[in-house]
Design a protein around this motif. Structure first.
Motif, PDB file in Angstrom:
ATOM      1  N   THR A  43       0.843  -1.197   0.000  1.00  0.00           N
ATOM      2  CA  THR A  43       0.000   0.000   0.000  1.00  0.00           C
ATOM      3  C   THR A  43       0.876   1.245   0.000  1.00  0.00           C
ATOM      4  N   ILE A  44       0.557   2.169  -0.865  1.00  0.00           N
ATOM      5  CA  ILE A  44       1.333   3.400  -0.986  1.00  0.00           C
ATOM      6  C   ILE A  44       0.974   4.342   0.160  1.00  0.00           C
ATOM      7  N   LYS A  45       1.980   4.636   0.976  1.00  0.00           N
ATOM      8  CA  LYS A  45       1.797   5.535   2.113  1.00  0.00           C
ATOM      9  C   LYS A  45       2.181   6.970   1.770  1.00  0.00           C
ATOM     10  N   PHE A  46       3.119   7.114   0.836  1.00  0.00           N
ATOM     11  CA  PHE A  46       3.530   8.432   0.365  1.00  0.00           C
ATOM     12  C   PHE A  46       3.940   8.296  -1.096  1.00  0.00           C
ATOM     13  N   ALA A  47       3.609   9.278  -1.872  1.00  0.00           N
ATOM     14  CA  ALA A  47       4.059   9.350  -3.270  1.00  0.00           C
ATOM     15  C   ALA A  47       4.181  10.823  -3.624  1.00  0.00           C
ATOM     16  N   ASN A  48       5.237  11.149  -4.339  1.00  0.00           N
ATOM     17  CA  ASN A  48       5.366  12.545  -4.762  1.00  0.00           C
ATOM     18  C   ASN A  48       4.680  12.741  -6.113  1.00  0.00           C
ATOM     19  N   ASP A  49       4.682  13.985  -6.576  1.00  0.00           N
ATOM     20  CA  ASP A  49       4.003  14.320  -7.831  1.00  0.00           C
ATOM     21  C   ASP A  49       4.603  13.584  -9.028  1.00  0.00           C
ATOM     22  N   ALA A  50       5.926  13.405  -9.016  1.00  0.00           N
ATOM     23  CA  ALA A  50       6.583  12.711 -10.129  1.00  0.00           C
ATOM     24  C   ALA A  50       6.109  11.262 -10.218  1.00  0.00           C
ATOM     25  N   PHE A  51       5.896  10.611  -9.078  1.00  0.00           N
ATOM     26  CA  PHE A  51       5.380   9.240  -9.080  1.00  0.00           C
ATOM     27  C   PHE A  51       3.964   9.217  -9.633  1.00  0.00           C
ATOM     28  N   ALA A  52       3.144  10.147  -9.206  1.00  0.00           N
ATOM     29  CA  ALA A  52       1.764  10.225  -9.700  1.00  0.00           C
ATOM     30  C   ALA A  52       1.749  10.464 -11.204  1.00  0.00           C
ATOM     31  N   ASP A  53       2.665  11.300 -11.697  1.00  0.00           N
ATOM     32  CA  ASP A  53       2.754  11.547 -13.141  1.00  0.00           C
ATOM     33  C   ASP A  53       3.144  10.274 -13.878  1.00  0.00           C
ATOM     34  N   LEU A  54       4.048   9.491 -13.285  1.00  0.00           N
ATOM     35  CA  LEU A  54       4.467   8.223 -13.880  1.00  0.00           C
ATOM     36  C   LEU A  54       3.287   7.260 -13.996  1.00  0.00           C
ATOM     37  N   ALA A  55       2.387   7.332 -13.007  1.00  0.00           N
ATOM     38  CA  ALA A  55       1.208   6.470 -12.980  1.00  0.00           C
ATOM     39  C   ALA A  55       0.036   7.050 -13.770  1.00  0.00           C
ATOM     40  N   PHE A  56       0.202   8.281 -14.272  1.00  0.00           N
ATOM     41  CA  PHE A  56      -0.860   8.983 -14.996  1.00  0.00           C
ATOM     42  C   PHE A  56      -2.132   9.106 -14.159  1.00  0.00           C
ATOM     43  N   LYS A  57      -1.934   9.390 -12.851  1.00  0.00           N
ATOM     44  CA  LYS A  57      -3.066   9.558 -11.938  1.00  0.00           C
ATOM     45  C   LYS A  57      -2.794  10.732 -11.018  1.00  0.00           C
ATOM     46  N   PRO A  58      -3.846  11.367 -10.523  1.00  0.00           N
ATOM     47  CA  PRO A  58      -3.629  12.417  -9.530  1.00  0.00           C
ATOM     48  C   PRO A  58      -3.018  11.812  -8.258  1.00  0.00           C
ATOM     49  N   ARG A  59      -2.190  12.579  -7.610  1.00  0.00           N
ATOM     50  CA  ARG A  59      -1.492  12.100  -6.407  1.00  0.00           C
ATOM     51  C   ARG A  59      -2.461  11.599  -5.341  1.00  0.00           C
ATOM     52  N   ILE A  60      -3.567  12.256  -5.184  1.00  0.00           N
ATOM     53  CA  ILE A  60      -4.538  11.875  -4.153  1.00  0.00           C
ATOM     54  C   ILE A  60      -5.104  10.476  -4.404  1.00  0.00           C
ATOM     55  N   LEU A  61      -5.204  10.067  -5.679  1.00  0.00           N
ATOM     56  CA  LEU A  61      -5.736   8.742  -6.001  1.00  0.00           C
ATOM     57  C   LEU A  61      -4.683   7.637  -5.851  1.00  0.00           C
ATOM     58  N   VAL A  62      -3.425   8.021  -5.865  1.00  0.00           N
ATOM     59  CA  VAL A  62      -2.341   7.054  -5.727  1.00  0.00           C
ATOM     60  C   VAL A  62      -2.176   6.639  -4.264  1.00  0.00           C
ATOM     61  N   LEU A  63      -2.342   7.597  -3.359  1.00  0.00           N
ATOM     62  CA  LEU A  63      -2.176   7.323  -1.931  1.00  0.00           C
ATOM     63  C   LEU A  63      -3.220   6.318  -1.459  1.00  0.00           C
ATOM     64  N   GLY A  64      -2.752   5.286  -0.764  1.00  0.00           N
ATOM     65  CA  GLY A  64      -3.646   4.250  -0.256  1.00  0.00           C
ATOM     66  C   GLY A  64      -3.903   3.129  -1.242  1.00  0.00           C
ATOM     67  N   ALA A  65      -3.463   3.305  -2.482  1.00  0.00           N
ATOM     68  CA  ALA A  65      -3.638   2.259  -3.505  1.00  0.00           C
ATOM     69  C   ALA A  65      -2.482   1.265  -3.416  1.00  0.00           C
ATOM     70  N   ASN A  66      -2.629   0.154  -4.094  1.00  0.00           N
ATOM     71  CA  ASN A  66      -1.577  -0.855  -4.129  1.00  0.00           C
ATOM     72  C   ASN A  66      -0.572  -0.494  -5.219  1.00  0.00           C
ATOM     73  N   MET A  67       0.717  -0.534  -4.888  1.00  0.00           N
ATOM     74  CA  MET A  67       1.765  -0.109  -5.815  1.00  0.00           C
ATOM     75  C   MET A  67       1.737  -0.919  -7.105  1.00  0.00           C
ATOM     76  N   CYS A  68       1.544  -2.222  -7.025  1.00  0.00           N
ATOM     77  CA  CYS A  68       1.562  -3.070  -8.223  1.00  0.00           C
ATOM     78  C   CYS A  68       0.327  -2.871  -9.092  1.00  0.00           C
ATOM     79  N   GLN A  69      -0.747  -2.358  -8.504  1.00  0.00           N
ATOM     80  CA  GLN A  69      -1.930  -2.047  -9.297  1.00  0.00           C
ATOM     81  C   GLN A  69      -1.820  -0.668  -9.935  1.00  0.00           C
ATOM     82  N   VAL A  70      -1.067   0.216  -9.291  1.00  0.00           N
ATOM     83  CA  VAL A  70      -0.877   1.565  -9.820  1.00  0.00           C
ATOM     84  C   VAL A  70       0.098   1.548 -10.993  1.00  0.00           C
ATOM     85  N   LEU A  71       1.205   0.798 -10.852  1.00  0.00           N
ATOM     86  CA  LEU A  71       2.208   0.700 -11.906  1.00  0.00           C
ATOM     87  C   LEU A  71       2.383  -0.754 -12.311  1.00  0.00           C
ATOM     88  N   SER A  72       2.244  -1.033 -13.574  1.00  0.00           N
ATOM     89  CA  SER A  72       2.482  -2.380 -14.095  1.00  0.00           C
ATOM     90  C   SER A  72       3.897  -2.436 -14.641  1.00  0.00           C
TER      91      SER A  72
END
Length: 153
Positions: A43-72
């Motif tokens: 579970t993603i506890k912290f992610a910066n804006d660059a990580f969210a950009d890599l995932a093509f998702k807003p940062r708020i939606l990345v937090l609390g999500a599963n890392m392997c589901q966010v990035l393949s």
């Protein structure tokens, strides 16, 4: 009524801590390197804006999500990075096993993992090295052609 000096000091320290945390969040969020902190469940506890950009998702939606589901991420062995891979790497020594180049769509992502035992969390640093790989390929190709031309009369 006058405030207790101990309570005032605790409130001041608490305010200083909040300001420090806000400052750290601002600094980490603005880095160009993608940073993600996960727990043992992935579970993603912290992610910066660059990580969210890599995932093509807003940062708020990345937090609390599963890392392997966010990035393949697909490893050099052509296997998808899974939660089981993350759990298996849950120590200082084995976190290094996650390091390497992964494919994410058309991009090459360099991953470095660091396990922090006291926090029982893992820090993942991800960097898009697609451009560097392309420059290296072109350089190698140029040297190959140039050396061939120099050997040919």
């Amino acid at each position: 009524m006058e405030q207790d000096p101990v309570v005032a000091e605790v409130m001041r320290i608490n305010d200083d801590l909040r300001k420090s945390l806000a400052w750290m969040d601002l600094v980490l969020a603005s880095l160009s390197e993608s940073i993600c902190v996960i727990d043992k469940d992935g579970t993603i506890k912290f992610a910066n804006d660059a990580f969210a950009d890599l995932a093509f998702k807003p940062r708020i939606l990345v937090l609390g999500a599963n890392m392997c589901q966010v990035l393949s991420l697909i490893g050099s062995d052509k296997k998808l990075l899974t939660n089981e891979d993350l759990v298996a790497a849950w120590s200082v020594e084995t976190a290094k096993n996650l390091r390497g180049d992964y494919t994410l769509g058309d991009s090459v992502i360099q991953l470095k993992a660091y396990y922090i035992p006291k926090l029982e969390q893992m820090i993942l640093l991800l960097r898009d090295v697609t451009r560097e790989h392309e420059v290296d390929r072109v350089k190698t190709e140029f040297i190959s052609i140039a050396s061939h031309q120099l050997r040919t009369p």
